[in-house]
Design an enzyme around this catalytic site. Sequence first.
Site, PDB file in Angstrom:
ATOM      1  NE  ARG A  38       0.805   1.552   4.301  1.00 16.06           N
ATOM      2  CZ  ARG A  38       2.085   1.894   4.282  1.00 16.06           C
ATOM      3  NH1 ARG A  38       2.693   2.203   3.151  1.00 16.06           N
ATOM      4  NH2 ARG A  38       2.780   1.936   5.402  1.00 16.06           N
ATOM      5  CG  HIS A  45       4.644  11.544  11.480  1.00 15.81           C
ATOM      6  ND1 HIS A  45       5.427  11.235  12.563  1.00 15.81           N
ATOM      7  CD2 HIS A  45       5.299  11.066  10.405  1.00 15.81           C
ATOM      8  CE1 HIS A  45       6.528  10.610  12.159  1.00 15.81           C
ATOM      9  NE2 HIS A  45       6.468  10.487  10.846  1.00 15.81           N
ATOM     10  CG  ASP A  47      -0.327   6.606  12.818  1.00 14.37           C
ATOM     11  OD1 ASP A  47       0.363   7.600  13.137  1.00 14.37           O
ATOM     12  OD2 ASP A  47       0.161   5.471  12.637  1.00 14.37           O
ATOM     13  N   GLY A 134      10.832  -3.217   2.764  1.00 13.62           N
ATOM     14  CA  GLY A 134      11.517  -2.142   3.488  1.00 13.62           C
ATOM     15  C   GLY A 134      11.497  -0.810   2.761  1.00 13.62           C
ATOM     16  N   GLY A 136       8.776   1.107   2.597  1.00 12.30           N
ATOM     17  CA  GLY A 136       7.670   1.909   3.110  1.00 12.30           C
ATOM     18  C   GLY A 136       6.363   1.599   2.406  1.00 12.30           C
ATOM     19  CB  SER A 138       2.782  -1.856   4.116  1.00 12.23           C
ATOM     20  OG  SER A 138       2.467  -2.517   5.326  1.00 12.23           O
ATOM     21  CB  SER A 139       6.952  -5.922   2.133  1.00 11.65           C
ATOM     22  OG  SER A 139       7.887  -5.742   3.178  1.00 11.65           O
ATOM     23  CG  ASP A 184       0.978  -0.324   7.260  1.00 10.99           C
ATOM     24  OD1 ASP A 184       0.501   0.750   6.855  1.00 10.99           O
ATOM     25  OD2 ASP A 184       2.156  -0.442   7.658  1.00 10.99           O
ATOM     26  CE1 TYR A 234       5.608   6.864  14.637  1.00 10.28           C
ATOM     27  CE2 TYR A 234       6.221   5.639  16.613  1.00 10.28           C
ATOM     28  CZ  TYR A 234       5.272   6.006  15.676  1.00 10.28           C
ATOM     29  OH  TYR A 234       3.986   5.521  15.773  1.00 10.28           O
TER      30      TYR A 234
HETATM   31  P1  ADP Z   1       7.859  -2.466   4.890  1.00 10.20           P
HETATM   32  O1  ADP Z   1       6.666  -3.032   5.582  1.00 10.20           O
HETATM   33  O2  ADP Z   1       7.754  -0.994   4.685  1.00 10.20           O
HETATM   34  O3  ADP Z   1       8.207  -3.158   3.625  1.00 10.20           O
HETATM   35  P2  ADP Z   1       9.120  -3.424   7.260  1.00 10.20           P
HETATM   36  O4  ADP Z   1      10.479  -3.226   7.841  1.00 10.20           O
HETATM   37  O5  ADP Z   1       7.934  -3.098   8.096  1.00 10.20           O
HETATM   38  O6  ADP Z   1       9.097  -2.661   5.871  1.00 10.20           O
HETATM   39  O7  ADP Z   1       8.942  -4.950   6.856  1.00 10.20           O
HETATM   40  C1  ADP Z   1       9.926  -5.571   6.039  1.00 10.20           C
HETATM   41  C2  ADP Z   1      10.264  -6.941   6.618  1.00 10.20           C
HETATM   42  O8  ADP Z   1       9.140  -7.816   6.477  1.00 10.20           O
HETATM   43  C3  ADP Z   1      11.384  -7.609   5.877  1.00 10.20           C
HETATM   44  O9  ADP Z   1      12.634  -7.210   6.357  1.00 10.20           O
HETATM   45  C4  ADP Z   1      11.099  -9.082   6.159  1.00 10.20           C
HETATM   46  O10 ADP Z   1      11.571  -9.444   7.441  1.00 10.20           O
HETATM   47  C5  ADP Z   1       9.584  -9.133   6.196  1.00 10.20           C
HETATM   48  N1  ADP Z   1       9.019  -9.519   4.886  1.00 10.20           N
HETATM   49  C6  ADP Z   1       8.178  -8.803   4.128  1.00 10.20           C
HETATM   50  N2  ADP Z   1       7.848  -9.447   2.984  1.00 10.20           N
HETATM   51  C7  ADP Z   1       8.511 -10.621   3.022  1.00 10.20           C
HETATM   52  C8  ADP Z   1       8.613 -11.752   2.135  1.00 10.20           C
HETATM   53  N3  ADP Z   1       7.962 -11.806   0.970  1.00 10.20           N
HETATM   54  N4  ADP Z   1       9.403 -12.769   2.525  1.00 10.20           N
HETATM   55  C9  ADP Z   1      10.054 -12.747   3.684  1.00 10.20           C
HETATM   56  N5  ADP Z   1      10.012 -11.729   4.550  1.00 10.20           N
HETATM   57  C10 ADP Z   1       9.252 -10.677   4.240  1.00 10.20           C
HETATM   58 MG    MG Z   2       5.998  -2.535   7.584  1.00 11.84          MG
END
Ligand code: ADP
Ligand code: MG
Length: 391
Positions: A38, A45, A47, A134, A136, A138-139, A184, A234
């Site tokens: 997303r 800032h 929420d 990583g 931003g 929201s993986s 998220d 933060y």
């Molecule tokens: P963002 O949510 O902005 O991408 P975050 O630091 O909150 O950054 O989350 C990233 C972390 O989530 C990665 O370092 C990993 O540990 C985990 N992650 C996300 N997607 C995957 C994936 N497809 N496979 C394995 N780990 C994942």
């Molecule tokens: Mg995240």
Amino acid sequence: MAKEAVAKGADVLLQAARDKFVATYNRGATAAGAAPGRVNFIGDHVDYCEGYVLPLALPFLTVVVGGPNSSSTCNVLSILASGQELKASFPAPSSAPLTPGEPAWANYVKGVVANFPGVVTGFDAVVVSDVPMGAGLSSSASIEVATFTFLEALTGTKVDPVQKARLCQKAEHEFPGMPCGIMDQYIATMARRHHALLIDCRSLESRQIPVDLGDAVILVTNSNVKHQLTGSEYPQRRAQCQEAADRLGLTSLRGAKLTDLEELRNQKCDKLVVMRAEHVIREIQRTEEVALLLPQKDLHKVGKLLYESHESSSHLMEISCPELDQLVDILRGAPGVYGARMTGGGFGGCVVALVKKDEVENLKRRILAQYKGNPTFFVCQPSDGARVLQV
Ligand code: ADP
Ligand code: MG
């Protein structure tokens, strides 16, 4: 030069995950779930001040496929965009209580398994994602909600979307140990194509906002910088906002008005506290306004508010950085741009812009020529949220 990341789509990711599952476990997967990344269109800032946020889902997805393995162990394999393979195994929660641990990435999956309300026995799973990690975007919520959706398909336990999002948030609090808000997981769970989600961070209610961009698209530019500051930025912003609320006798700045800024000045309160409060009060207003303007298709006014939001983030909240400011400046000077702003926690990450479709290629060229860093582009329309996929 692959500067633009193009979403692969659910079918392609699903096929890759299914193939990998067969190759790894010598049988076919029986369940699959997907959830998107997303971008927060406006409302940063705010929420933690109980304000409004307005995220939308990207077409980038995490897909989780798998099936039961008639053991008491869960095995998960994640294939990263680079081709790197991550593996983790942990006990099924029906056999032993789960605790956070190594490898760190698996905590995002484990936390969801531990919080899933149905009975989870041993399974094998493969994760495939094109959500950049990583950046931003929201993986993390994407892998959490995709895992939860996969578990719904695997166990036949359907969970109400609000509860689902809250359980995924709880998972992120408890296992990776990130004290994230609800945005998220809400958007990853509830997003709808051609809509943004207006989330009230006080009541935790949300509303779908129709987004018809006409001749425009959303251009997300990843600055590919993440400044390591002291780490206290933060909590400091949070504390400053809370101080302002306390001085006004409010539980949060959500209830504050612009006239309250005068009251804070009269109290001779720290100048920075007044600046933070001004950002929050105006940003909440801007977010509500954008949610009204989007359905009216008034992209010029929306764009103006995006620019105002950026200026406020940069000068009042002081959460921008030279790279984000430069990207917004480049866009501001270019034809075909309605508006642009930094998005997310700040000090790096992405800029979100509303731009004319026809100008996207010119804009990318312009940024590549002028931006000091090494950007990545994502061109998108607001996309769907989590879904069970047919295997
Ligand atoms: P963002 O949510 O902005 O991408 P975050 O630091 O909150 O950054 O989350 C990233 C972390 O989530 C990665 O370092 C990993 O540990 C985990 N992650 C996300 N997607 C995957 C994936 N497809 N496979 C394995 N780990 C994942
Ligand atoms: Mg995240």
